[in-house]
Structure formats: C-alpha cells, structure tokens
Design a protein around this motif. Sequence first.
Motif, PDB file in Angstrom:
ATOM      1  N   UNK A  83       0.745  -1.342   0.170  1.00 59.12           N
ATOM      2  CA  UNK A  83       0.111  -0.085   0.026  1.00 59.12           C
ATOM      3  C   UNK A  83       0.884   1.359  -0.088  1.00 59.12           C
ATOM      4  N   UNK A  84       2.119   1.234   0.877  1.00 62.74           N
ATOM      5  CA  UNK A  84       2.888   2.271   0.846  1.00 62.74           C
ATOM      6  C   UNK A  84       4.293   2.250  -0.042  1.00 62.74           C
ATOM      7  N   UNK A  85       4.694   0.936   0.286  1.00 64.90           N
ATOM      8  CA  UNK A  85       6.061   0.735   0.039  1.00 64.90           C
ATOM      9  C   UNK A  85       6.113  -0.618  -1.244  1.00 64.90           C
ATOM     10  N   UNK A  86       6.752   0.069  -2.202  1.00 61.43           N
ATOM     11  CA  UNK A  86       6.709  -1.162  -3.322  1.00 61.43           C
ATOM     12  C   UNK A  86       8.394  -1.486  -3.556  1.00 61.43           C
ATOM     13  N   UNK A  87       8.777  -2.447  -2.951  1.00 60.07           N
ATOM     14  CA  UNK A  87      10.006  -3.012  -3.468  1.00 60.07           C
ATOM     15  C   UNK A  87      10.064  -3.657  -5.062  1.00 60.07           C
ATOM     16  N   UNK A  88      11.109  -3.461  -5.678  1.00 51.19           N
ATOM     17  CA  UNK A  88      11.006  -3.995  -7.098  1.00 51.19           C
ATOM     18  C   UNK A  88      11.648  -5.216  -7.002  1.00 51.19           C
ATOM     19  N   UNK A  89      12.496  -5.564  -6.191  1.00 46.01           N
ATOM     20  CA  UNK A  89      13.302  -6.858  -6.487  1.00 46.01           C
ATOM     21  C   UNK A  89      12.402  -7.966  -6.226  1.00 46.01           C
ATOM     22  N   UNK A  90      12.619  -8.868  -7.285  1.00 43.58           N
ATOM     23  CA  UNK A  90      11.539 -10.039  -7.418  1.00 43.58           C
ATOM     24  C   UNK A  90      10.005  -9.622  -7.693  1.00 43.58           C
ATOM     25  N   UNK A  91       9.631  -8.483  -7.905  1.00 43.82           N
ATOM     26  CA  UNK A  91       8.343  -8.087  -8.172  1.00 43.82           C
ATOM     27  C   UNK A  91       8.386  -7.188  -9.374  1.00 43.82           C
ATOM     28  N   UNK A  92       9.081  -7.189 -10.563  1.00 40.48           N
ATOM     29  CA  UNK A  92       8.909  -6.303 -11.610  1.00 40.48           C
ATOM     30  C   UNK A  92       7.902  -6.741 -12.345  1.00 40.48           C
ATOM     31  N   UNK A  93       7.626  -7.985 -12.371  1.00 42.88           N
ATOM     32  CA  UNK A  93       6.262  -8.536 -13.350  1.00 42.88           C
ATOM     33  C   UNK A  93       5.078  -8.155 -12.430  1.00 42.88           C
ATOM     34  N   UNK A  94       5.259  -7.670 -11.096  1.00 42.74           N
ATOM     35  CA  UNK A  94       3.963  -7.298 -10.701  1.00 42.74           C
ATOM     36  C   UNK A  94       3.395  -5.944 -10.818  1.00 42.74           C
ATOM     37  N   UNK A  95       4.205  -5.060 -11.562  1.00 44.06           N
ATOM     38  CA  UNK A  95       3.952  -3.751 -11.676  1.00 44.06           C
ATOM     39  C   UNK A  95       3.844  -3.271 -12.936  1.00 44.06           C
ATOM     40  N   UNK A  96       3.032  -2.344 -13.056  1.00 41.02           N
ATOM     41  CA  UNK A  96       2.901  -1.622 -14.428  1.00 41.02           C
ATOM     42  C   UNK A  96       2.711  -0.019 -14.315  1.00 41.02           C
ATOM     43  N   UNK A  97       3.010   0.762 -15.334  1.00 35.21           N
ATOM     44  CA  UNK A  97       2.735   2.184 -14.974  1.00 35.21           C
ATOM     45  C   UNK A  97       1.213   2.350 -15.330  1.00 35.21           C
ATOM     46  N   UNK A  98       0.688   3.545 -14.545  1.00 35.43           N
ATOM     47  CA  UNK A  98      -0.752   3.793 -14.736  1.00 35.43           C
ATOM     48  C   UNK A  98      -0.786   5.337 -15.131  1.00 35.43           C
ATOM     49  N   UNK A  99      -1.204   5.535 -16.423  1.00 30.10           N
ATOM     50  CA  UNK A  99      -1.062   7.181 -16.895  1.00 30.10           C
ATOM     51  C   UNK A  99      -2.509   7.721 -16.250  1.00 30.10           C
ATOM     52  N   UNK A 100      -1.941   8.865 -15.784  1.00 26.53           N
ATOM     53  CA  UNK A 100      -3.266  10.006 -15.526  1.00 26.53           C
ATOM     54  C   UNK A 100      -3.086  11.194 -16.108  1.00 26.53           C
ATOM     55  N   UNK A 101      -3.970  12.011 -16.063  1.00 24.05           N
ATOM     56  CA  UNK A 101      -3.711  13.382 -16.735  1.00 24.05           C
ATOM     57  C   UNK A 101      -2.584  14.194 -16.138  1.00 24.05           C
ATOM     58  N   UNK A 102      -2.422  14.328 -14.640  1.00 27.78           N
ATOM     59  CA  UNK A 102      -1.502  15.088 -14.260  1.00 27.78           C
ATOM     60  C   UNK A 102      -0.310  14.336 -13.845  1.00 27.78           C
ATOM     61  N   UNK A 103      -0.205  13.157 -13.201  1.00 20.75           N
ATOM     62  CA  UNK A 103       1.051  12.327 -13.279  1.00 20.75           C
ATOM     63  C   UNK A 103       0.755  10.777 -13.332  1.00 20.75           C
ATOM     64  N   UNK A 104       1.977  10.189 -13.329  1.00 22.20           N
ATOM     65  CA  UNK A 104       2.025   8.777 -13.545  1.00 22.20           C
ATOM     66  C   UNK A 104       2.253   7.841 -12.373  1.00 22.20           C
ATOM     67  N   UNK A 105       1.528   6.997 -12.263  1.00 25.89           N
ATOM     68  CA  UNK A 105       1.602   6.077 -10.771  1.00 25.89           C
ATOM     69  C   UNK A 105       2.358   4.588 -11.198  1.00 25.89           C
TER      70      UNK A 105
END
Length: 756
Positions: free
Chosen positions: A215-237
Amino acid sequence: MEYLKFCFVFSCWMKFAYSVFSTDTPQAPPPIPKEKLLVLTVATEETDGFHRFIRSANYFNYTVKVLGMEETWKGGDVGRSIGGGQKVRLLKEAMEALADQEDLIILTVDSYDLIFAGGPEEILRKFQQANHKVLFAAEALIWPDKRLADKYPLVRSGKRYLNSGGIIGYAPYINRIVSQWNLHDNDDDQLFYTKIYVDPLQRQTLNMTLDHKCQIFQNLNGAVDEVLLKFGTDRVRVRNTVYDSLPVVIHGNGNTKMYLNYLGNYVPNAWNYEHGCRDCDDDVVDLSQLKEYPNVLVGVFIEQPTPFLPEFFQRLLTMDYPKDKLKLFVHNNEVYHEKHIQKFWEENRNAFNSFKVVGPEENLSQGEARNMGMDLCRKDATCNYYFSMDSDVMLTNRQTLKLLIEQNRKIIGPLVTRHGKLWSNFWGALSLDGYYARSEDYVDIVQRKRVGVWNIPYMAHVYLVKGSVLRNEMKERNYFVLEKLDPDMALCRNARELTSHREKDSPSPESFHMLRPPKGIFMYITNRHDFGRLISTANYNISHYNNDLWQIFENPADWREKYIHQNYTRIFTENYLEEPCPDVYWFPVFTEKACDELVEEMEHYGSWSGGKHEDKRIAGGYETVPTDDIHMKQIGFDKEWLHFIREFISPVTLKVFSGYYTKGYAIMNFVVKYTPERQAYLRPHHDSSTFTINIALNNKDRDFQGGGCRFHRYNCSIESPRKGWSFMHPGRLTHLHEGLPTTNGTRYIAVSFIDP
C-alpha cells in the motif's frame, strides 16, 4: 407483572435509541497533518539517483532531512552484499533529538534508488489505516539470512519478509528500535531490523507490522512482473497488479535499479500522454547567455570500412558550432580510409582549434583508442565536453552539439536510427546476461511517438560527456575495457556501476569496508529533435573504385542524398521538367557526384566494347547499332541500377506517360563513351524498349563539344544536354533518333532500354 414487562420494553427501547442517537459512537481518527511527517534519508554524496529522489520529494512537498552528507561511506557495498549499518547509526543519532515528539511521524527511506509516486497526505492516510505504530516495507525474498525465514509470522496474503529500505512510524517507536544499534557501520542494517521484527515480544511491544500488500512501499526486487505504469492526466503512478494497490514509495532494490530508471522516466511527472515531457527544460543551459561557447573535444572513431565517410566529415565541418572551440581527435583503424582522412586533413586542418589523427599503424584496439580520446579531454582542464562520434553516424541536424549541451546532463546522446528500421543507438532495457532486451517504450521512443529525454542503460555510436565528470566521477577508470565486453558495453556498465575492477571482481576482506554503494551515473538519450541516422556497415564491399555507389540497398537515404539531384522531388511538387521535343521529357535525376563516380567506375574497369557489331554480352552475339560502351552487369552494378530505375525513374514515367505502368525492367543498361577518335556519333535507330532513358554524365563545352540527340520524325534536336539530367522518350515506332557527332573531348551517357 405488567409493570415489569413495561420496564423491560422501555429499557430495550432506550438502549436502541441511545445506539442510534448517541454521539459517543467510535469515530475515525482525524487525518494526521502533513506537517507532522518528516522524511529522513541517508546520502553521503549527491549522485544522480539522489538528485532524482529529491526532485520527486520536492514535487510532493515532502519535508526531507538528509543525514551523512559529505561523510565518508563505510557501510559496505550494499549493492552487492551485506552492509548499510552506517545508515542505522546515522538514524540513531538523528532520532535522539526527535524521540520525545510523540505525534511526529518518521519516514525513513533510501535515496539513491528510490522515488516518490504519491504525496504526504496519501502516505499518512495509509499509515493510519494500517493501525500500527511502525510499518516496514515488505518483499517476497528474504535477505540476508534465510535461516530466519521460519521465525517470520505467517501471512495469509501478501509479502512475508522485511525490507529495511522503507520504514514509517511514530518517532518514539522508531527511536526505541534504532537505539538498540550497537554494531559497526559495515554490519547489515536489514539483518538488524529483521532480528528485532521476528522477536514476538518486540513485535508486540513496539506494535510493528509489514506493508504486506504494498500500500505504501513497493520493492521492485523479485516483483518487476507485478507492476505496471498507470497514466493519469497530471501524473503517472506505479500500480501493483497483484494487490491492486498504488504504492507511494518505489524502491529499486537489488538488481532492479535499471528498471527503476525506466519507471523514473515517467513517475511522478516526468512524462505523460497529456503533456509529454514535463521536465525536459529543467536545469537547461542557455548558450545564448554564455560569454563564450564551451570547449569541446570531438572524438571520431573509424573502426571498420564505412560508407559515405567524406559526407560524414563534411557534416562535421558544417556543424553549427564555433570551430575555434572544437578540437578534433580521429582514430582510423582502416587503411582504406586513409585517403579520405588525408584529403579532409589537408583541406581543413586549420579549421579546428587542433587536429590529431591516430592511424592503423598504431595498432590500437577499439577500447584503447576510445580510452585515448576520452583521456585527451580528461587531462585538459579547458575541455568542457567530450563528444564521441563513430563514423557510421550521420548527424543531419547541424544544431546537434548545441542541443545536447543545453540539456545539461552528465552523459547524453542524440537518438539516431537505421533508416526505415527500429535499430538505434540505445537499448531501453538489458537482459539478465547484460545484453539487449526491448523495453515497453522502446518502439515509441525510436518512432518518436514519445518525445523526451530518457534515462537508459545502454548507448553507443554518439554521445556527449561533461569534462568535469571525466575529471571527477570517471577519473580513475579504464572505461572501455572490461572483461569480454565490447567497448561500448564496457563504458555503459562502468558508468552505471562506477566501481573499480579490483573492488568489483575480487574485493579483499581488508578493503571491503571501504567500498561505496554504486553511484550510478545516469545516461540519457534525447529524441526531442530529429538528429540523424545510423549507417549500415555490415555489407560494405570495398573492392570497387567508388564503393558507395553500391549502397542503394543498405543505406538508401544516404545513397539518395549523395547521388540523387537536389531538384528531383520538384518534378512532382512543381512539375519541374521540360518537353523539348514531342513526348521527349527532360528532368534532373543525378548529382554531379553520381555522374563523376559512375564515369570513374567505368574508366577504372576500362574494357570498353569499341562499338563493334559482334558482341558476346548480348543474346545472339550481334548488335545492329553498336556503341562504345560498358554494361552495368560487367561491373556488377545491374541489380543496383535496376533498383534505381524502379525507385527514381518509374515514378516519373507514371507522371509523364499517364496510364502507363512500367515494370521497371531492363536488359540493356550501359554507359556509352563518345570520342572523335573511337566513336563520335550513332546512326539513326529505334531502341528495343518501350521507353528509354539517357542520362548525361558530364558537361558540354567543358568536357566535350558537339553531341546531342536528334529525333527525325519531329525534326527536333537537343544539343546541350545538362549533366545529371535524363531524357525519357519512347523507344519504338515513333522516335527514330540518332546521336549527334562529338567533335572534341569525351562525352559519357548512361542508357537503359526499359520494358523491352
């Protein structure tokens, strides 16, 4: 009895009413003011990663306090092994002054490999919802002691193991944790926190938990396949697709730093579809405001036979930059190109501030030569930039050097691509073995559907490096030589990791504690402008006299630029052609360079036919109307010539002979030589073609006198052919014609009988 019933009913009703109308029902706690959040991070020097962290923090208005700046790092090589205890020691010292602030929330995070994707309000809200006093980041991999795995409490869903790159909690509780530190700077920080967390008593007393679902912290090690970019009008999550969460803190721990660099090209507001690149103009250099332009050493590397090298040097000469501010270093590894370099040096050696050439006689490897070029700038205190260019780079944008300097990056290159292909001078990602992998955005960047300045893991061919970087961060490295890697791969890996061979490959126990975390110089590619292209060198045959003529397939854009007349396109846009005789069209097609090189190639071959009727080169062995010629096939140029016909003659045919669609095929393709001594003219004849082209290859009155062509049916003569211009006329039936006598000199023409 009735009275008792009444009392019971009345009591129940009152309880119900109290539950409905009472103001004493539990209420959600008020939000924690963002002023109560303090971010503590450790950074002993200002790396590129640190500056990125600060930019993301400033974007969301976090209050950040940096610990340990300018302090010598003794915390071990945390990028590759255990270490980081120095961070705990610095945090312990900082918390001594904050321990009694019971309502203060401390967020302690890494800085070199971490960015914020959300603001303080969001992180505080999620911390409150966790309903614990201390919350650690979590990951699916246990580090550094796998033997502690069984001591972790089981979780039904989510990540089970602690990661110390992110901790949030109330100040007194954070202080109670770090005050237990009594180890050394090079001991492991994560092991320290883990041992406290897996102790059930401490976990309960300190009210600790993990951020199991990111919910707060996203560690990428071992988790790259879990995440993707979410584009918004003001910023990207960054969105975690497993837990459907939008983490606030993105941590590129372990070997995921390059992936964090990719995410950082977008998060939080670097680029989006709505606004494009939002920070491309931050911290730029305005060259117009400088008293004088920076000094640049240009390193040119010719490591294999390269087409269009004279044109490469001409572009270098016409680059829009003061020549007195340019020093030129050329390494040539090919004997074949010595004539080109010698000619350029003789004509332009005084055009630059200095001009140094190292030739093939020095027998330098690529890595050694590139180290030499970089060293020349490194050792020259007046060298502000080092601009490295391989000879296969055609910079069509004369402003390239200025545009790169203005972007104000430590290392930056212009995007250049192979014509019509996705091959470029950068990689968007690396595979596990360090070679090419296609990033999600690679094609869009190459095709300039996404325009900006991009942090990438690998670049080659052309790039600009600040001289100050060479004399500081990169001062102690043999940058282009590393293991079995190509020089460009060695440079990029060394720049990314920035640790010496001895330390990286075999750290000794006595020196291990002095290792630093990798600084990681960021390398950028910009596609904000159209800069140019890459030449294909793979199939460059140098056995001909003018080898570039054969490059019509491999390098069509450069071939066209060198050999096709500058006014050719005006045929279609402005009707730029003439009709000197009925159905005889006259139009520009070849440059003077094309004409000269084709003539030179034929004369170098030298076996002119002599204008005899007996001709073994054609079917039947007999030519009714012979010319003194050499066939394109004899010099191995027939495939290239037919392609030229299809690409540049066929479109004109469709324009002038409306409704006729040519096959663009010809058996007879040759260069004719007219001289008074051998063959001065050609008797009246029809051509064995549907239509014929006749291209003048030299200049009337300068190279020869006389000549021309007469069409009998119309009593129309063309006696002043223009060099590089072609006649196009029907071959059979209507256009009986003859070649008028050449009275002096030598006249050359290129002829094709098309659609026989």
